[in-house]
Design a protein around this motif. Sequence first.
Motif, PDB file in Angstrom:
ATOM      1  N   SER A   9      18.113 130.113  66.995  1.00 35.31           N
ATOM      2  CA  SER A   9      18.010 130.357  65.556  1.00 35.31           C
ATOM      3  C   SER A   9      18.629 131.647  65.134  1.00 35.31           C
ATOM      4  CB  SER A   9      16.571 130.711  65.194  1.00 35.31           C
ATOM      5  OG  SER A   9      15.634 130.806  66.474  1.00 35.31           O
ATOM      6  N   ALA A  10      18.844 132.509  65.883  1.00 36.19           N
ATOM      7  CA  ALA A  10      19.534 133.741  65.382  1.00 36.19           C
ATOM      8  C   ALA A  10      21.175 133.245  65.178  1.00 36.19           C
ATOM      9  CB  ALA A  10      19.797 134.757  66.389  1.00 36.19           C
ATOM     10  N   ALA A  11      21.551 132.591  66.051  1.00 36.80           N
ATOM     11  CA  ALA A  11      22.926 131.864  65.878  1.00 36.80           C
ATOM     12  C   ALA A  11      23.209 131.172  64.802  1.00 36.80           C
ATOM     13  CB  ALA A  11      23.297 131.136  67.208  1.00 36.80           C
ATOM     14  N   ALA A  12      22.008 130.058  64.488  1.00 40.14           N
ATOM     15  CA  ALA A  12      22.294 129.313  63.418  1.00 40.14           C
ATOM     16  C   ALA A  12      22.309 129.983  62.081  1.00 40.14           C
ATOM     17  CB  ALA A  12      21.025 128.446  63.296  1.00 40.14           C
ATOM     18  N   ILE A  13      21.339 131.018  61.978  1.00 34.12           N
ATOM     19  CA  ILE A  13      21.189 131.959  60.781  1.00 34.12           C
ATOM     20  C   ILE A  13      22.636 132.654  60.290  1.00 34.12           C
ATOM     21  CG2 ILE A  13      20.206 134.155  60.013  1.00 34.12           C
ATOM     22  CD1 ILE A  13      18.467 131.793  59.819  1.00 34.12           C
ATOM     23  N   LYS A  14      23.436 133.149  61.630  1.00 41.09           N
ATOM     24  CA  LYS A  14      24.517 133.871  61.423  1.00 41.09           C
ATOM     25  C   LYS A  14      25.493 132.792  61.121  1.00 41.09           C
ATOM     26  CE  LYS A  14      23.260 137.324  64.761  1.00 41.09           C
ATOM     27  NZ  LYS A  14      23.282 137.783  66.280  1.00 41.09           N
ATOM     28  N   LYS A  15      25.552 131.808  61.697  1.00 39.97           N
ATOM     29  CA  LYS A  15      26.526 130.860  61.389  1.00 39.97           C
ATOM     30  C   LYS A  15      26.529 130.405  59.775  1.00 39.97           C
ATOM     31  CE  LYS A  15      26.995 126.238  61.887  1.00 39.97           C
ATOM     32  NZ  LYS A  15      26.540 124.995  62.427  1.00 39.97           N
ATOM     33  N   LEU A  16      25.405 129.984  59.433  1.00 37.25           N
ATOM     34  CA  LEU A  16      25.079 129.698  58.007  1.00 37.25           C
ATOM     35  C   LEU A  16      25.265 130.865  57.028  1.00 37.25           C
ATOM     36  CD1 LEU A  16      22.055 127.304  58.847  1.00 37.25           C
ATOM     37  CD2 LEU A  16      24.693 126.870  58.373  1.00 37.25           C
ATOM     38  N   GLY A  17      25.483 132.086  57.447  1.00 36.87           N
ATOM     39  CA  GLY A  17      25.580 133.219  56.637  1.00 36.87           C
ATOM     40  C   GLY A  17      24.461 134.059  56.000  1.00 36.87           C
ATOM     41  N   PHE A  18      23.073 133.604  56.336  1.00 41.09           N
ATOM     42  CA  PHE A  18      22.136 134.500  55.944  1.00 41.09           C
ATOM     43  C   PHE A  18      21.472 135.585  56.900  1.00 41.09           C
ATOM     44  CE2 PHE A  18      22.086 130.367  54.552  1.00 41.09           C
ATOM     45  CZ  PHE A  18      21.311 130.356  53.103  1.00 41.09           C
ATOM     46  N   ALA A  19      22.335 136.024  57.750  1.00 39.82           N
ATOM     47  CA  ALA A  19      22.157 137.188  58.833  1.00 39.82           C
ATOM     48  C   ALA A  19      21.347 138.537  57.874  1.00 39.82           C
ATOM     49  CB  ALA A  19      23.220 137.516  59.684  1.00 39.82           C
ATOM     50  N   ASP A  20      22.127 139.015  56.766  1.00 41.51           N
ATOM     51  CA  ASP A  20      22.074 140.196  56.113  1.00 41.51           C
ATOM     52  C   ASP A  20      21.014 139.830  55.323  1.00 41.51           C
ATOM     53  OD1 ASP A  20      23.564 138.676  54.400  1.00 41.51           O
ATOM     54  OD2 ASP A  20      24.678 140.095  53.601  1.00 41.51           O
ATOM     55  N   LYS A  21      20.252 138.586  55.001  1.00 36.92           N
ATOM     56  CA  LYS A  21      19.386 138.569  54.128  1.00 36.92           C
ATOM     57  C   LYS A  21      17.754 138.681  54.980  1.00 36.92           C
ATOM     58  CE  LYS A  21      21.441 137.039  50.303  1.00 36.92           C
ATOM     59  NZ  LYS A  21      22.624 136.752  50.674  1.00 36.92           N
ATOM     60  N   MET A  22      17.965 138.795  56.380  1.00 31.52           N
ATOM     61  CA  MET A  22      16.652 138.858  57.138  1.00 31.52           C
ATOM     62  C   MET A  22      16.466 140.138  57.504  1.00 31.52           C
ATOM     63  SD  MET A  22      16.106 135.613  57.204  1.00 31.52           S
ATOM     64  CE  MET A  22      17.096 134.351  56.398  1.00 31.52           C
TER      65      MET A  22
END
Length: 397
Positions: free
Chosen positions: A355-368
């Motif tokens: 899930s962490a990898a998917a969030i990062k790939k989709l560009g939402f990492a800094d929103k979490m």
Amino acid sequence: MSTLNKKTVEDIEVKGKKVLVRCDFNVKMENGVITSDKRIVASLPTIKYLIDQGAKLILCSHLGRPKGAFDPEFSMAPVAARLSELLGKEVKLASDVVGESAQALAAELQDGDVMLLENVRFEPGETKNDPELSKKFASLAEVYVNDAFGSAHRAHSSTTGVADYLPSAVGYLIQKEIQFIGGALEDPKRPLVAILGGAKVSDKIGVINNLLEKCDKLIIGGGMAYTFFAAQGLNVGNSLVDTENIENAKGMMQKAKDLNKPFLLPVDNMIATKYDVTAPYMTIYSDSIPDGWMGLDIGPVTSELYAKSILDAGTIIWNGPMGVTEMPQFEGGTVSVAKAIAETDAISIIGGGDSAAAIKKLGFADKMSHISTGGGASLEFLEGKELPGIACIDEKE
Ligand code: AMP
């Protein structure tokens, strides 16, 4: 066990003291070259804090899977070099783990100096949590700090055993995991909503069971949804079904009912004729999946429903993608859920590797609010298991 009361680096006196810090320097390497220094960079806040406090730092970590003896392929030399660059000061590498070289370098340390031990898994006792090895680690230092969250679910000498013989504390990386995951499990801002996806029910049974008890609402997506459909007697075509866990799935739905907790399953799905990026695909309601088709993402109605159902969340724990994010036509559900989480004021915690990898790939990492740095360790934390690398640390008085 409460994890919230563990001592952190800021609770201990370290000036002039030798501090053994278990880091996670298990970096990706190719032909002796570091291909991602992310983990080294993530360790810097704890290391820099201890340098600023005038500690004498003895860092250690495992790297790869050597077989309990020196093996140049798994030497920490590239890590020492990269650390020296990042810190702007020399990091001396011992040629052994707890032997003469390590002892000699440790004896020479001045306040603020940093040294690195060789790969802890060169010692055969490391993964056996051998007390003799733990004592040798302890004899090098006066204080022990664990900052290797990715290894905190393993009871090894350098992650757990050594704490029997030294005063101890967690570093900033583990402190953050405790603050967010521990906080969400023990004292969450409510409502606590858990969103679980990913491929298999079997990997997540413990997580679903524990979170069902702790959360106020549970949302299911991803491949695991189809095992729950099968448990309800729905036709799932060729979707991923964990046949051995259909009874477990029934049990979990019953448990949710008994606890009076909403348990949301997809109402529509993106289905395809094959697990293939070129296969024909369409949207369909969950009670109408035809034979020969497989569900590869939640559908648009479900995406909207899930987005609405997390609007009032105080805390969101998310583990596992809603669909096959590796194929662009099946990443929509995961993107929608990520967007919806980003738009809430909730504390958002992403646990686990995929899930962490998917969030990062989709560009939402800094929103979490928090993306966990440990795959296996964060799953076990979410399952409610005691993590030996945290349990061994001293509590605040
Ligand atoms: P996990 O490691 O359990 O979080 O699972 C992540 C994997 O689940 C990713 O590789 C996704 O492609 C896969 N996945 C998600 N939804 C589905 C689905 N409906 N069918 C098959 N695989 C899926």
